[in-house]
Scaffold this active site. Structure first.
Site, PDB file in Angstrom:
ATOM      1  N   CYS A 295       0.784  -1.243   0.000  1.00 23.43           N
ATOM      2  CA  CYS A 295       0.000   0.000   0.000  1.00 23.43           C
ATOM      3  C   CYS A 295       0.812   1.288   0.000  1.00 23.43           C
ATOM      4  O   CYS A 295       0.585   2.152  -0.838  1.00 23.43           O
ATOM      5  CB  CYS A 295      -0.951   0.006   1.194  1.00 23.43           C
ATOM      6  SG  CYS A 295      -2.232  -1.247   1.031  1.00 23.43           S
ATOM      7  N   LYS A 355       6.493  -7.052   6.566  1.00 18.66           N
ATOM      8  CA  LYS A 355       6.359  -6.847   8.015  1.00 18.66           C
ATOM      9  C   LYS A 355       5.976  -8.186   8.639  1.00 18.66           C
ATOM     10  O   LYS A 355       5.630  -9.123   7.905  1.00 18.66           O
ATOM     11  CB  LYS A 355       5.325  -5.760   8.326  1.00 18.66           C
ATOM     12  CG  LYS A 355       3.903  -6.115   7.965  1.00 18.66           C
ATOM     13  CD  LYS A 355       2.972  -5.036   8.486  1.00 18.66           C
ATOM     14  CE  LYS A 355       1.537  -5.361   8.184  1.00 18.66           C
ATOM     15  NZ  LYS A 355       0.608  -4.402   8.709  1.00 18.66           N
TER      16      LYS A 355
HETATM   17  N1  LIG Z   1      -3.654  -5.359   1.462  1.00 16.97           N
HETATM   18  C1  LIG Z   1      -3.867  -4.354   2.284  1.00 16.97           C
HETATM   19  O1  LIG Z   1      -3.330  -4.297   3.393  1.00 16.97           O
HETATM   20  C2  LIG Z   1      -4.822  -3.259   1.919  1.00 16.97           C
HETATM   21  C3  LIG Z   1      -5.291  -2.374   2.915  1.00 16.97           C
HETATM   22  C4  LIG Z   1      -6.173  -1.365   2.561  1.00 16.97           C
HETATM   23  C5  LIG Z   1      -6.568  -1.212   1.244  1.00 16.97           C
HETATM   24  N2  LIG Z   1      -6.075  -2.070   0.288  1.00 16.97           N
HETATM   25  C6  LIG Z   1      -6.550  -1.889  -1.090  1.00 16.97           C
HETATM   26  O2  LIG Z   1      -7.553  -2.855  -1.351  1.00 16.97           O
HETATM   27  C7  LIG Z   1      -7.471  -3.318  -2.695  1.00 16.97           C
HETATM   28  C8  LIG Z   1      -7.284  -4.811  -2.713  1.00 16.97           C
HETATM   29  O3  LIG Z   1      -6.046  -5.112  -2.108  1.00 16.97           O
HETATM   30  P1  LIG Z   1      -5.625  -6.611  -1.748  1.00 16.97           P
HETATM   31  O4  LIG Z   1      -4.353  -6.520  -0.997  1.00 16.97           O
HETATM   32  O5  LIG Z   1      -6.789  -7.321  -1.150  1.00 16.97           O
HETATM   33  O6  LIG Z   1      -5.349  -7.173  -3.229  1.00 16.97           O
HETATM   34  P2  LIG Z   1      -5.141  -8.684  -3.654  1.00 16.97           P
HETATM   35  O7  LIG Z   1      -4.345  -8.614  -4.891  1.00 16.97           O
HETATM   36  O8  LIG Z   1      -4.672  -9.487  -2.499  1.00 16.97           O
HETATM   37  O9  LIG Z   1      -6.618  -9.188  -3.995  1.00 16.97           O
HETATM   38  C9  LIG Z   1      -7.341  -8.811  -5.115  1.00 16.97           C
HETATM   39  C10 LIG Z   1      -8.144 -10.014  -5.572  1.00 16.97           C
HETATM   40  O10 LIG Z   1      -9.041  -9.619  -6.603  1.00 16.97           O
HETATM   41  C11 LIG Z   1      -9.119 -10.688  -7.533  1.00 16.97           C
HETATM   42  N3  LIG Z   1      -9.652 -10.200  -8.813  1.00 16.97           N
HETATM   43  C12 LIG Z   1      -9.043  -9.414  -9.737  1.00 16.97           C
HETATM   44  N4  LIG Z   1      -9.880  -9.185 -10.775  1.00 16.97           N
HETATM   45  C13 LIG Z   1     -11.039  -9.820 -10.492  1.00 16.97           C
HETATM   46  C14 LIG Z   1     -12.284  -9.964 -11.161  1.00 16.97           C
HETATM   47  N5  LIG Z   1     -12.478  -9.426 -12.359  1.00 16.97           N
HETATM   48  N6  LIG Z   1     -13.251 -10.694 -10.579  1.00 16.97           N
HETATM   49  C15 LIG Z   1     -13.055 -11.270  -9.373  1.00 16.97           C
HETATM   50  N7  LIG Z   1     -11.905 -11.190  -8.690  1.00 16.97           N
HETATM   51  C16 LIG Z   1     -10.912 -10.461  -9.235  1.00 16.97           C
HETATM   52  C17 LIG Z   1      -7.681 -11.186  -7.630  1.00 16.97           C
HETATM   53  O11 LIG Z   1      -7.600 -12.467  -8.199  1.00 16.97           O
HETATM   54  C18 LIG Z   1      -7.276 -11.148  -6.157  1.00 16.97           C
HETATM   55  O12 LIG Z   1      -7.577 -12.347  -5.500  1.00 16.97           O
HETATM   56  C19 LIG Z   1      -6.319  -2.530  -3.330  1.00 16.97           C
HETATM   57  O13 LIG Z   1      -6.835  -1.408  -3.973  1.00 16.97           O
HETATM   58  C20 LIG Z   1      -5.491  -2.124  -2.143  1.00 16.97           C
HETATM   59  O14 LIG Z   1      -4.763  -0.947  -2.381  1.00 16.97           O
HETATM   60  C21 LIG Z   1      -5.239  -3.088   0.599  1.00 16.97           C
END
Ligand SMILES: NC(=O)c1ccc[n+]([C@@H]2O[C@H](COP(=O)([O-])OP(=O)(O)OC[C@H]3O[C@@H](n4cnc5c(N)ncnc54)[C@H](O)[C@@H]3O)[C@@H](O)[C@H]2O)c1
Length: 466
Positions: A295, A355
């Site tokens: 992030c 982390k």
């Molecule tokens: N990881 C964190 O700590 C965190 C914290 C706050 C916000 N975010 C934000 O949240 C969002 C998601 O982050 P994340 O870490 O969960 O990402 P991630 O990559 O772990 O998960 C995203 C998921 O979406 C799926 N996906 C992609 N296209 C798709 C579709 N068309 N249909 C269905 N599934 C689909 C992927 O296969 C994947 O499993 C990002 O924008 C990130 O910046 C993340």
């Protein structure tokens, strides 16, 4: 309520399980077949403390199901969360291609049976709420064209929906507790009906009236959570600003740590002294090898890119990134000071993930350090309690020697570098480790070890900023 969450990654899966636990019927839609099969068979495909049992429990209760059928899930739902990835493009902008695909697909699946709320939970640049609304409308129109619906005279009503922003603030490693006990819930929308539905959805969390799960106990004294309603752009900016501020705080501590080394001060004492000022606060003032993860880097870059579109200077953000880049290599400078020549030396990295308590390697400082050491001719060993295998798969180009334990890592090393402050490393048996090393040197890249204990084992100890 009937909920659809698109994307079952860290954010989507945790959100799905928490909302299911609160009694909502949640369909988590995942397009990655391996991830989906794993979830359907009851296995969480990444490491997050407590999540495996939690997902199993909520799935068994029937409130959480998994699917790759987005249209079906959308049709059932009243609220549709978009929780797909928004990684960085090489120029620093957010790659919104996953959001685009999903928003159009949601539009194509909408029908007239009810009014839907499409929630942007992915971290997206300012203005994305309006953009997603346009994409959903395009999806609706494409579907109408495909079904050859005869053009009506005048403006067609079409399915009713609204887009709201609901940024996510959870931290990997404590994602479930962060979701149940957040500092605030932010909803960006000027649609009063939509914000009221969102408030209702989150009511058990806002009023803390749910039974706390045994593995995520309620913090003592917590009986309410603030609900902040803003316009769309402000909600989007809150998320980016929060991450940029936290990154800046760490970079600030790191900049001061360099100065501490010059003047003979101790950054831990300085951080304690300034952190006790309630206007500053103690958190995120730890000096070390800097921030990483999925992030901070991408969100700070995306924020700078948004500002660039308006020709607005972001000097503080640029400095935040520059200090962090420099800081990652501070441990290498210390290795050079102690060992002089790094070519032919063996350095052991304690930790790989960005982390502790996560297996996430995205933008992990350990990878930068490993790459640099290898480039300088050192041999690099590594041990992480959970992310060895993922690193082997995702970073096979890095010529790392993987160890199975701290002791195995220490064997024949000229130095150990603490990169990820897992508890296992904090409680290591330093006397045993000292005997296994070729040269007893520990660089504490997180200022997390018990300096006295390490030194008492006959090991040379170097922290950061002291
Ligand atoms: N990881 C964190 O700590 C965190 C914290 C706050 C916000 N975010 C934000 O949240 C969002 C998601 O982050 P994340 O870490 O969960 O990402 P991630 O990559 O772990 O998960 C995203 C998921 O979406 C799926 N996906 C992609 N296209 C798709 C579709 N068309 N249909 C269905 N599934 C689909 C992927 O296969 C994947 O499993 C990002 O924008 C990130 O910046 C993340």
């Amino acid at each position: 309520m009937d909920i659809c969450v698109v994307g079952a990654g860290y954010v989507g899966l945790v959100t799905s399980a928490c909302l299911a636990y609160l009694g909502n019927h949640v369909i988590a839609v995942e397009s990655n077949p391996e991830r989906l099969n794993s979830l359907k068979s009851g296995a969480v495909p990444f490491f997050e403390p407590g999540l495996q049992e939690f997902v199993q429990q909520t799935s068994e209760s029937g409130f959480l199901t998994f699917s790759d059928n987005l249209p079906e899930a959308v049709k059932k739902a009243q609220i549709i969360f978009i929780a797909v990835g928004t990684p960085s493009l090489p120029n620093g902008e957010s790659d919104l291609s996953q959001v685009m695909v999903v928003a159009r697909a949601i539009g194509a699946a909408l029908d007239d049976s009810k009014r839907r709320i499409v929630v942007n939970k992915s971290t997206v640049p300012v203005g994305s709420g309006n953009w997603v609304e346009m994409l959903v409308s395009q999806g609706v129109q494409n579907a109408q064209k495909a079904q050859l619906v005869p053009a009506r005279s005048g403006r067609s009503e079409g399915p009713s929906f609204t887009v709201v922003s609901n940024p996510e603030f959870l931290r990997e490693g404590s994602a479930i507790a962060d979701s149940f006990y957040p500092d605030r819930i932010v909803v960006g929308s000027i649609d009063e009906q939509a914000t009221s539905v969102m408030q209702n959805l989150y009511k058990p969390i806002l009023s803390q009236t749910f039974d706390a799960p045994s593995f995520a106990m309620r913090p003592h004294g917590l009986n309410s959570v603030p609900f902040i309603v803003t316009d769309l752009a402000s909600a989007e900016l809150i998320k980016y600003s929060a991450n940029a501020f936290l990154a800046m705080k760490i970079s600030f501590a790191n900049e001061i740590s360099g100065l501490c080394e010059k003047v003979g001060a101790d950054v831990k004492q300085v951080a304690q002294g300034i952190g006790l000022d309630y206007r500053i606060g103690k958190a995120f003032l730890n000096a070390g090898v800097g921030w990483g993860g999925s992030c901070f880097g991408k969100d700070v870059s995306a924020l700078m890119q948004v500002a660039k579109e308006y020709s607005y200077p972001t000097s503080l953000l640029e400095a935040t990134v520059a200090v962090n880049e420099r800081q990652r290599l501070v441990v290498i400078k210390k290795l050079q000071e102690e060992l002089k020549i790094l070519k032919g030396r063996t350095v052991g990295l304690m930790g790989l993930s960005f982390k502790p308590n996560t297996d996430d390697l995205r933008d992990a400082p350990a990878l930068t350090i490993a790459y640099q050491l290898l480039k300088m001719g050192a041999s690099v060993k590594a041990f992480d309690p959970v992310s060895n295998d993922i690193c082997k798969t995702l970073h096979s180009h890095l010529d790392l020697i993987y160890a199975d334990s701290v002791e195995d890592l220490a064997c024949d090393c000229d130095a150990l570098v603490l990169v990820t402050e897992w508890d296992e490393f904090k409680h290591a048996d330093w006397k045993k480790i000292a005997k296994l090393m070729r040269w007893p040197l520990v660089i504490d890249g997180r200022n997390a070890l018990d300096e006295e204990q390490v030194r008492a084992s006959g090991i040379t100890y170097r922290g950061v900023g002291c």
